[in-house]
Motif scaffolding. Structure first.
Motif, short mmCIF file in Angstrom:
data_model
loop_
_atom_site.label_atom_id
_atom_site.label_comp_id
_atom_site.label_asym_id
_atom_site.label_seq_id
_atom_site.Cartn_x
_atom_site.Cartn_y
_atom_site.Cartn_z
N ALA A 71 -2.31 -3.13 -17.29
CA ALA A 71 -1.21 -4.08 -17.12
C ALA A 71 -0.19 -3.55 -16.13
O ALA A 71 0.29 -4.26 -15.24
N PHE A 72 0.14 -2.25 -16.32
CA PHE A 72 1.10 -1.65 -15.38
C PHE A 72 0.53 -1.65 -13.98
O PHE A 72 1.23 -1.90 -13.01
N SER A 73 -0.77 -1.36 -13.89
CA SER A 73 -1.41 -1.31 -12.58
C SER A 73 -1.39 -2.68 -11.92
O SER A 73 -1.04 -2.84 -10.76
N ILE A 74 -1.75 -3.72 -12.68
CA ILE A 74 -1.77 -5.09 -12.15
C ILE A 74 -0.37 -5.54 -11.78
O ILE A 74 -0.13 -6.15 -10.75
N SER A 75 0.60 -5.21 -12.69
CA SER A 75 1.99 -5.57 -12.41
C SER A 75 2.47 -4.93 -11.11
O SER A 75 3.15 -5.56 -10.30
N GLY A 76 2.10 -3.65 -10.92
CA GLY A 76 2.48 -2.96 -9.70
C GLY A 76 1.87 -3.61 -8.47
O GLY A 76 2.52 -3.80 -7.45
N GLN A 77 0.58 -3.97 -8.63
CA GLN A 77 -0.11 -4.62 -7.51
C GLN A 77 0.54 -5.97 -7.18
O GLN A 77 0.74 -6.31 -6.02
N ILE A 78 0.86 -6.74 -8.21
CA ILE A 78 1.51 -8.04 -8.00
C ILE A 78 2.87 -7.86 -7.33
O ILE A 78 3.24 -8.58 -6.41
N SER A 79 3.61 -6.86 -7.85
CA SER A 79 4.93 -6.59 -7.27
C SER A 79 4.81 -6.23 -5.80
O SER A 79 5.56 -6.72 -4.96
N GLU A 80 3.83 -5.35 -5.50
CA GLU A 80 3.64 -4.98 -4.10
C GLU A 80 3.24 -6.18 -3.26
O GLU A 80 3.69 -6.36 -2.14
N THR A 81 2.36 -7.03 -3.84
CA THR A 81 1.92 -8.23 -3.13
C THR A 81 3.10 -9.17 -2.85
O THR A 81 3.26 -9.71 -1.75
N LEU A 82 3.94 -9.36 -3.88
CA LEU A 82 5.12 -10.22 -3.71
C LEU A 82 6.07 -9.64 -2.68
O LEU A 82 6.65 -10.38 -1.86
N ASP A 83 6.25 -8.32 -2.73
CA ASP A 83 7.10 -7.68 -1.74
C ASP A 83 6.57 -7.89 -0.33
O ASP A 83 7.32 -8.17 0.61
N ASP A 84 5.24 -7.72 -0.20
CA ASP A 84 4.61 -7.93 1.12
C ASP A 84 4.80 -9.36 1.59
O ASP A 84 5.11 -9.63 2.75
N GLN A 85 4.58 -10.31 0.65
CA GLN A 85 4.74 -11.72 1.01
C GLN A 85 6.19 -12.02 1.40
O GLN A 85 6.45 -12.74 2.38
N ALA A 86 7.15 -11.50 0.62
CA ALA A 86 8.56 -11.73 0.92
C ALA A 86 8.92 -11.13 2.28
O ALA A 86 9.65 -11.74 3.08
N HIS A 87 8.40 -9.95 2.57
CA HIS A 87 8.66 -9.30 3.85
C HIS A 87 8.07 -10.12 5.00
O HIS A 87 8.72 -10.33 6.03
N THR A 88 6.84 -10.58 4.77
CA THR A 88 6.18 -11.40 5.80
C THR A 88 6.96 -12.69 6.04
O THR A 88 7.17 -13.11 7.18
N GLN A 89 7.39 -13.34 4.94
CA GLN A 89 8.16 -14.57 5.06
C GLN A 89 9.48 -14.33 5.77
O GLN A 89 9.92 -15.14 6.60
N ALA A 90 10.13 -13.21 5.44
CA ALA A 90 11.40 -12.87 6.10
C ALA A 90 11.20 -12.68 7.60
O ALA A 90 12.00 -13.13 8.41
N ILE A 91 10.11 -12.03 7.95
CA ILE A 91 9.79 -11.83 9.37
C ILE A 91 9.55 -13.17 10.06
O ILE A 91 10.02 -13.42 11.18
#
Length: 274
Positions: A60-80
């Motif tokens: 769960a922690f691993s998946i949560s971390g992966q989701i968080s990283e994915t969301l961060d990447d998406q947010a960064h991409t969207q911001a760009i």
């Protein structure tokens, strides 16, 4: 010699003992087996559950971390992407402003060039008209009294402004202090206040005709003075019975009021375009 029985591990147990021990062993094994059998699944289950539970948390922690990283990447991409879109919009706006400014500058340059060309054309026309007048004056000895002007009020125009009920001459359009010229060579027979005419000049010409110039602001000739065709004799004005600056011009058969004739026909008869 007495018989000695083997001792220690070499001693063989008796049947009953062996049987008892076997039974006890079986019982013990059975007990341990049962307990072990009963306990093992529970322990195994407990351990497995703990392991599964621990593994689930880790996952769960691993998946949560992966989701968080994915969301961060998406947010960064969207911001760009947003920043890129904003930069493009700013660039387009700046380009549009630059284009508009360039168009305004070009339009202003065209307008200025057109105005300069129109002014140049007018100057050339005035020069051409003066040259034509000079040529006609040389041939016929007559010029128009005001350069580059036109008739603003015709001959015999009716109205209450004139005591006779009609205009005895023609008016040439002229602003204040516009040079006024003698239309032909002659002698000044009147230069001064002419009543309703204001400051006026009357000139007798060699063919026996007279010309009169009225509403003058100032005069530069005097009675008895000889003048040539095209010579400046006064500056236009609005003296006497006048509604504004202009030149009143008359052609006469005599020096006095009432001897007027058609001034346009008079000027045209001497080769002038009116």
């Amino acid at each position: 010699m007495a018989f000695t029985r083997p001792t220690g591990k070499h001693r063989r147990p008796g049947k009953v003992r062996r049987a008892g021990a076997g039974a006890a062993g079986i019982a013990g094994l059975a007990t341990v087996g049962v307990v072990g059998t009963l306990a093992s699944p529970a322990l195994a289950a407990s351990g497995e559950q703990s392991r599964v539970h621990e593994t689930g948390l880790d996952d769960a922690f691993s998946i949560s971390g992966q989701i968080s990283e994915t969301l961060d990447d998406q947010a960064h991409t969207q911001a760009i992407e947003v920043e890129k879109a904003q930069a493009e919009a700013r660039a387009k706006e700046a380009a549009a402003k630059t284009k508009l400014a360039a168009k305004k500058k070009a339009d202003e340059a065209k307008r200025k060039a057109a105005a300069e060309k129109a002014e140049k054309d007018r100057d050339e026309k005035v020069k051409a008209a003066r040259a034509a007048d000079a040529k006609r004056a040389k041939l016929s000895g007559y010029v128009l009294p005001v350069d580059g002007s036109y008739v603003s009020t015709g001959y015999k125009t009716g109205g209450s402004m004139w005591s006779s009920g009609s205009h005895t001459g023609i008016d040439f359009h002229a602003g204040m202090n516009t040079p006024v010229k003698s239309v032909a060579a002659g002698e000044v027979v009147e230069a001064g206040n002419g009543g309703a005419y204001g400051n006026n000049i009357v000139i007798k010409h060699k063919d026996g005709t007279y010309t009169q110039y009225g509403h003058l602001n100032s005069m530069s000739v005097s009675v008895g003075q000889s003048v040539t065709a095209g010579q400046q004799i006064a500056l236009s004005g609005s003296t006497g019975n006048s509604s504004g600056p202009h030149l009143h011009f008359e052609a006469r058969t005599g020096p006095d009021y009432g001897s007027d004739m058609d001034p346009i026909a008079y000027l045209r008869s001497h080769g002038l375009k009116v």
